[in-house]
Design an enzyme around this catalytic site. Sequence first.
Site, mmCIF file in Angstrom:
data_model
loop_
_atom_site.group_PDB
_atom_site.id
_atom_site.type_symbol
_atom_site.label_atom_id
_atom_site.label_comp_id
_atom_site.label_asym_id
_atom_site.label_seq_id
_atom_site.Cartn_x
_atom_site.Cartn_y
_atom_site.Cartn_z
ATOM 1 N N LEU A 47 -27.266 -9.735 -7.236
ATOM 2 C CA LEU A 47 -28.418 -9.459 -8.092
ATOM 3 C C LEU A 47 -28.284 -10.119 -9.462
ATOM 4 O O LEU A 47 -29.290 -10.347 -10.138
ATOM 5 C CB LEU A 47 -28.604 -7.945 -8.257
ATOM 6 C CG LEU A 47 -29.246 -7.232 -7.064
ATOM 7 C CD1 LEU A 47 -29.135 -5.720 -7.219
ATOM 8 C CD2 LEU A 47 -30.710 -7.652 -6.908
ATOM 9 N N GLY B 23 -27.262 -13.110 -9.739
ATOM 10 C CA GLY B 23 -27.412 -14.544 -9.527
ATOM 11 C C GLY B 23 -26.157 -15.289 -9.963
ATOM 12 O O GLY B 23 -25.037 -14.785 -9.854
ATOM 13 N N GLY B 24 -26.338 -16.488 -10.490
ATOM 14 C CA GLY B 24 -25.200 -17.306 -10.918
ATOM 15 C C GLY B 24 -24.373 -16.650 -12.010
ATOM 16 O O GLY B 24 -23.154 -16.864 -12.097
ATOM 17 N N GLY C 36 -3.196 11.638 0.892
ATOM 18 C CA GLY C 36 -3.777 11.739 -0.451
ATOM 19 C C GLY C 36 -4.034 10.381 -1.067
ATOM 20 O O GLY C 36 -5.044 10.184 -1.764
ATOM 21 N N GLY C 37 -3.129 9.428 -0.815
ATOM 22 C CA GLY C 37 -3.299 8.089 -1.361
ATOM 23 C C GLY C 37 -4.570 7.422 -0.875
ATOM 24 O O GLY C 37 -5.224 6.676 -1.618
ATOM 25 N N GLU D 203 -2.783 1.123 1.514
ATOM 26 C CA GLU D 203 -2.736 2.524 1.950
ATOM 27 C C GLU D 203 -3.088 2.648 3.439
ATOM 28 O O GLU D 203 -3.618 3.659 3.893
ATOM 29 C CB GLU D 203 -3.681 3.415 1.119
ATOM 30 C CG GLU D 203 -3.531 3.286 -0.388
ATOM 31 C CD GLU D 203 -2.254 3.926 -0.925
ATOM 32 O OE1 GLU D 203 -1.302 4.094 -0.135
ATOM 33 O OE2 GLU D 203 -2.200 4.246 -2.111
ATOM 34 N N TYR E 33 5.982 3.022 -5.291
ATOM 35 C CA TYR E 33 6.101 3.522 -3.915
ATOM 36 C C TYR E 33 6.491 2.361 -3.012
ATOM 37 O O TYR E 33 5.773 1.352 -2.952
ATOM 38 C CB TYR E 33 4.761 4.114 -3.487
ATOM 39 C CG TYR E 33 4.723 4.742 -2.118
ATOM 40 C CD1 TYR E 33 5.237 6.018 -1.903
ATOM 41 C CD2 TYR E 33 4.125 4.084 -1.042
ATOM 42 C CE1 TYR E 33 5.172 6.615 -0.656
ATOM 43 C CE2 TYR E 33 4.052 4.680 0.208
ATOM 44 C CZ TYR E 33 4.573 5.941 0.399
ATOM 45 O OH TYR E 33 4.507 6.531 1.637
ATOM 46 N N CYS E 34 7.615 2.484 -2.318
ATOM 47 C CA CYS E 34 8.177 1.367 -1.557
ATOM 48 C C CYS E 34 8.245 1.697 -0.074
ATOM 49 O O CYS E 34 9.237 2.256 0.414
ATOM 50 C CB CYS E 34 9.573 1.015 -2.072
ATOM 51 S SG CYS E 34 9.630 0.524 -3.801
ATOM 52 N N ARG F 210 -7.162 8.416 17.304
ATOM 53 C CA ARG F 210 -6.043 9.292 17.728
ATOM 54 C C ARG F 210 -6.369 10.750 17.456
ATOM 55 O O ARG F 210 -6.137 11.618 18.300
ATOM 56 C CB ARG F 210 -4.772 8.888 16.988
ATOM 57 C CG ARG F 210 -3.527 9.677 17.395
ATOM 58 C CD ARG F 210 -2.401 9.381 16.436
ATOM 59 N NE ARG F 210 -2.695 9.889 15.092
ATOM 60 C CZ ARG F 210 -2.152 9.422 13.959
ATOM 61 N NH1 ARG F 210 -1.318 8.395 14.025
ATOM 62 N NH2 ARG F 210 -2.462 9.966 12.808
#
Length: 409
Positions: free
Chosen positions: A364, A366-367, A267-268, A390, A150-151, A402
């Site tokens: 949660l 940790g490291g 929808g996206g 999106e 999608y472009c 709006r």
Amino acid sequence: DGQGSGGGGGGGGGVESGSIVSESWSDAKTFGLSEDQVEFKTVSDHFAANELLPYAAKWDEEKHFPQDVLRQAAGLGFGGIYCSEEYGGSGLGRLDAAVIFEALAYGDVSFTAYLTIHNMNCYVLDTFGSKEQKEKYLSRMTSMELFSSYCLTEPNSGSDAASLATIATRKGEDYVLNGSKAFISGGGVSDVYVVMARTGEPGPKGISCFLVEKDTEGVSFGKPEVKLGWNSQPTTVVSFDDVVVPRANRIGDEGGGFKIAMAGLDGGRINIATCSVGGAQFALDAAREYSSGRKQFGKELSRFQNTQFKLADMMTSLTASRLMVRRAAMALDAKIPSATAEAAMAKRFATDTCFDVANQALQLHGGYGYLRDYPVERVLRDLRVHSILEGTNEIMRVIIAREMDKQLI
């Protein structure tokens, strides 16, 4: 590809194998769904556990685009979920799709996100394309014989989509495209590209929609972007240099492209929000398992009230996100006037909230949560972009305000 489906085997232990899916939670997750939707979820859960979870870390590390597994998903009907059955679609609704995409995203967010984009392109062609376009392309897209991209976004046109500068000039029965698109998922790999280009006046009314084949002369691709997440799908710039596109490949009327783009994005937005829900559910389940097994100060982390409160808040936020996403999907199915606002609210809330859930899940751990030995950091990285694409969540607020002014919500 040689790195995809393993028939349900392999892929290590613990959360990566899908073993933490618990039957005791299934009623809460399927409450309110129809029998068919529960079946869709069951099929999707099984596919995610066997074909996605065991390989997601490897695909992320190797930046591997699992085309064979995407085609397996299409074989289950996931390539054109809400497209007409006449052209290979499943003929389902947006709520059905939300259930399916959430389950798949539990296994791999990045994989599922590309699949949602491809579904959006199939929707555009199914809804706005001509009979000839559908016969030529759509059946091959729903089967994922053809991958799609999608472009819309450009290097200098992001949130202000109506200011796009890619132009399509009429020349006889053809159009000649010039310009470039940025951040294109599937760029360089996809076979067809849904492209928005300017055919007329400045602003939204001067934009038209085209379907451009990858091998058309003048189409070129930038190097794959190096990204924080979504590494199992390529992202590139797509450039058009005097690309001749037949008039027959214009989707819809001239000047109707922006309307098509916005319809696709409603929808996206729901799709990407439901991917956030699926990823956050995985992160929460991983945190629950880890905190039940990790001991400090002589007892499991899950027995500390601080941990319990944190997990309770995470579950509440996740459940609220799921409800908003499914409500928005129902609104789009019903075609009610507030559907655009519902989609924007669900996208804004779920993508922000579910990223926070994943971040808390990492905390949660940790490291260990910061290490790639544990999958929660990958989910965190994959979810981060959802509040940007999106339509950014700042733009979602503009849309919501709006629609409030229009008294639609």
